[in-house]
Design a protein around this motif. Structure first.
Motif, short mmCIF file in Angstrom:
data_model
loop_
_atom_site.label_atom_id
_atom_site.label_comp_id
_atom_site.label_asym_id
_atom_site.label_seq_id
_atom_site.Cartn_x
_atom_site.Cartn_y
_atom_site.Cartn_z
N GLU A 33 -47.31 -4.18 25.16
CA GLU A 33 -48.69 -4.41 24.78
C GLU A 33 -49.10 -5.84 25.12
OE1 GLU A 33 -49.32 -3.50 20.63
OE2 GLU A 33 -47.61 -2.12 20.67
N PRO A 34 -50.37 -6.09 25.37
CA PRO A 34 -50.83 -7.47 25.57
C PRO A 34 -50.50 -8.32 24.35
CG PRO A 34 -52.53 -5.91 26.23
CD PRO A 34 -51.45 -5.10 25.56
N GLY A 35 -49.88 -9.46 24.56
CA GLY A 35 -49.54 -10.36 23.46
C GLY A 35 -48.36 -9.92 22.61
N GLU A 36 -47.63 -8.91 23.05
CA GLU A 36 -46.56 -8.37 22.22
C GLU A 36 -45.45 -9.39 21.97
OE1 GLU A 36 -43.72 -4.37 21.88
OE2 GLU A 36 -45.18 -4.56 23.48
N ALA A 37 -45.26 -10.32 22.86
CA ALA A 37 -44.21 -11.32 22.68
C ALA A 37 -44.54 -12.30 21.56
CB ALA A 37 -43.98 -12.09 23.97
N ASP A 341 -38.79 -5.59 29.88
CA ASP A 341 -37.54 -5.05 30.42
C ASP A 341 -37.50 -3.53 30.25
OD1 ASP A 341 -34.51 -5.89 31.16
OD2 ASP A 341 -34.49 -4.21 29.74
N PRO A 342 -37.18 -2.76 31.30
CA PRO A 342 -37.19 -1.29 31.19
C PRO A 342 -36.29 -0.77 30.08
CG PRO A 342 -37.10 -1.95 33.50
CD PRO A 342 -36.93 -3.21 32.69
N GLN A 343 -35.11 -1.36 29.90
CA GLN A 343 -34.21 -0.89 28.85
C GLN A 343 -34.81 -1.18 27.46
OE1 GLN A 343 -30.45 -2.96 28.19
NE2 GLN A 343 -29.39 -0.99 28.00
N VAL A 344 -35.43 -2.34 27.32
CA VAL A 344 -36.07 -2.69 26.05
C VAL A 344 -37.20 -1.72 25.75
CG1 VAL A 344 -37.51 -4.43 24.90
CG2 VAL A 344 -35.42 -5.12 26.09
N LEU A 345 -38.00 -1.37 26.75
CA LEU A 345 -39.11 -0.44 26.54
C LEU A 345 -38.60 0.96 26.20
CD1 LEU A 345 -41.44 -1.67 29.40
CD2 LEU A 345 -41.86 -1.87 26.93
N GLN A 378 -54.30 -13.92 11.87
CA GLN A 378 -53.33 -13.84 12.95
C GLN A 378 -52.82 -12.39 13.10
OE1 GLN A 378 -52.59 -16.39 14.96
NE2 GLN A 378 -53.99 -17.68 13.78
N LEU A 379 -52.81 -11.88 14.34
CA LEU A 379 -52.18 -10.60 14.62
C LEU A 379 -50.68 -10.84 14.72
CD1 LEU A 379 -52.20 -7.60 15.38
CD2 LEU A 379 -52.57 -8.31 17.77
N ILE A 380 -49.92 -10.29 13.78
CA ILE A 380 -48.49 -10.55 13.70
C ILE A 380 -47.71 -9.24 13.82
CG2 ILE A 380 -48.86 -12.61 12.31
CD1 ILE A 380 -47.97 -10.97 9.85
N ARG A 381 -46.44 -9.38 14.17
CA ARG A 381 -45.58 -8.21 14.37
C ARG A 381 -44.27 -8.39 13.59
NH1 ARG A 381 -48.72 -8.75 18.95
NH2 ARG A 381 -49.41 -6.78 19.91
N PRO A 382 -44.31 -8.23 12.27
CA PRO A 382 -43.11 -8.46 11.45
C PRO A 382 -42.13 -7.29 11.42
CG PRO A 382 -44.95 -7.91 10.05
CD PRO A 382 -45.50 -7.98 11.45
#
Length: 474
Positions: A33-37, A341-345, A378-382
């Motif tokens: 996703e955009p900004g996923e990192a 990374d393909p494996q990560v996805l 903030q859009l966060i990903r916990p």
């Protein structure tokens, strides 16, 4: 909790359909996703070395970074026994677990259970309580437990000179083998807690114990900034899902406002906010008083503890307390690695398709009224819903806490988990550190996560590697 403090079940964002699918990989997760990192939104730091958990929020101004540094000094440096000329940092004990916050939260990261030759448990503590009776309603309302009468609510294995420590803590382990569909066997280890050398006589015969390692400190201010409405909305969504996952909020006592509020911190969500979490750590872990908790953590049976010289009233001044709270709120979440990374996805798709995201909710947006302005909106990903879930008998400590049962644990945030070994030099997960790696942590999941675990047990080697690659990217 991949613990719980690591669980592997997280919420297919807003849609029951996302949970229902169970294919090797869905197109929804075929690209990043955009900004996923940016796990912590604008606060995220691009740090992946040993200091990855110790950086200030990326959007702090230079002057605010100075405040962060001051808080860091009081978090990192040891407190000393009173009386001393170091009046800003004295008052340690009389009973305590360690003399500095950093000793438990090593490099602001994850603790571990005691090794065979450890003199003290240090980065793991043991909670104590006894069953509640009809006369304990007010105690349960305010403390969530009834402390053990002689040793209190937390076992303290260190003490200042002239005061006896409460005893010693040790772990032993039994082997628990688990077999994958392809025949691969993983040997889990089930801990057995051993407490010896009791300094104040025997404990209550019905004492309940809960061993808990120190969790990572990253992102606490962001988690505090998630609105209660958003957390409760996830609980409602799960209740309607029909898949056996039904997270529940804990309701706990707020020492400052003197009322019952939503719990969100600690292994069982037993604390409502960062300030109170810190106050209880100062008190229980180091024997330091604050305005929020002005009395030493001594029981009536511990007369030497009660009569010891203090370091002032309070020992942690409000100024120092506020600086440490600011530091704790602004320990930044490190950016993800290899999101494309393909494996990560592939692993990401498996993570969602097995139902892991039912509890480890990927995303939230923090509210506008955060304790610090840098943490707001903030859009966060916990990867946590901050709710309690029944994790099954295998992980049960059989010790209730407020509304949490003896089988309940709060979903542990997964952000930053892939840097644990880099920062802390180990990969011991779950509330008591029993899991020696992420795969073992997944395999300890039961209760509401049992169905997700069974899907993982059907994975072949390639799928297992992909799932771990995703988790290690977080």
């Amino acid at each position: 909790m991949l613990h719980r403090r690591t669980a592997l079940h997280l919420v297919p964002l807003l849609s029951a359909l996302a949970l229902a699918a169970c294919k090797p990989e869905t197109s929804q997760h075929a690209v990043a996703e955009p900004g996923e990192a940016l796990s912590g939104g604008a606060t995220t730091v691009k740090q992946s070395d040993r200091n990855a958990y110790s950086m200030p929020s990326a959007n702090l101004t230079p002057s605010r970074r100075l405040d962060f540094a001051v808080g860091n000094s009081f978090f990192r440096n040891p407190w000393v026994i009173a009386p001393t000329t170091t009046t800003a940092r004295d008052g340690l004990g009389p009973l305590f677990n360690t003399n500095a916050c950093q000793n438990c939260h090593i490099k602001d990261g994850r603790g571990h259970p005691p090794e065979i030759n450890d003199v003290n448990a240090v980065s793991m503590l043991v909670r104590l309580s006894i069953p509640a009776g009809s006369a304990d309603v007010e105690t349960i309302k305010r403390l969530g437990v009834v402390p053990e009468p002689v040793y209190g609510g937390q076992f303290q294995d260190s003490a200042i000179p002239g005061v006896a420590p409460e005893g010693k803590v040790r772990f032993e382990y039994d082997a628990v083998p688990v077999t994958f569909k392809d025949g691969t066997v993983v040997e889990l280890r089930k801990p057995k807690l051993r407490i010896s050398d009791l300094g104040y006589g025997p404990m209550h015969k019905d004492t309940m114990f809960s061993a808990r390692i120190a969790p990572p400190m990253i992102g606490l201010g962001l988690l505090e900034s998630i609105s209660e409405a958003d957390i409760l909305a996830n609980a409602e969504l799960q209740a309607k899902g029909g898949d056996g996952v039904h997270g529940r909020p804990n309701r706990v006592w707020d020492d400052a406002t003197q009322q019952t509020v939503l719990g969100r911190f600690g292994w069982k969500a037993g604390q409502p906010n960062v300030a109170q979490q810190n106050a209880h750590a100062f008190s229980g872990d180091m024997g330091l008083t604050s305005d929020l908790l002005p009395s030493d953590d001594c029981t009536k049976a511990q007369t030497d503890c009660l009569n010891a010289i203090d370091g002032g009233k309070p020992e942690v001044s409000q100024h120092i307390f506020n600086q440490v709270a600011f530091y704790a709120r602004n320990l930044a979440v490190p950016a993800r690695r290899k999101v494309d990374d393909p494996q990560v996805l592939t692993g990401k798709g498996l993570f969602f398709d097995t139902g892991c995201a039912s509890c480890h909710t990927p995303k939230f947006t923090t509210g506008p009224n955060a304790a610090e302005p840098e943490l707001a909106n903030q859009l966060i990903r916990p990867y946590s819903d901050l709710l309690l879930h029944d994790m099954g008998e295998g992980l049960a400590d059989n010790r209730p806490e407020f509304l949490a049962s003896g089988r309940d644990w709060r979903t542990a945030p997964l952000w930053g988990i892939g840097l644990t070994e880099t920062v802390n030099g180990h990969t011991q997960f779950l509330h008591d550190g029993r899991a020696r790696n992420l795969l073992e942590a997944v395999l300890w999941h039961g209760g509401e996560a049992e169905a997700a675990k069974q899907r993982v047990l059907n994975f072949d080697a390639g799928q297992r590697d992909a799932l771990l690659a995703f988790l290690n990217s977080l």
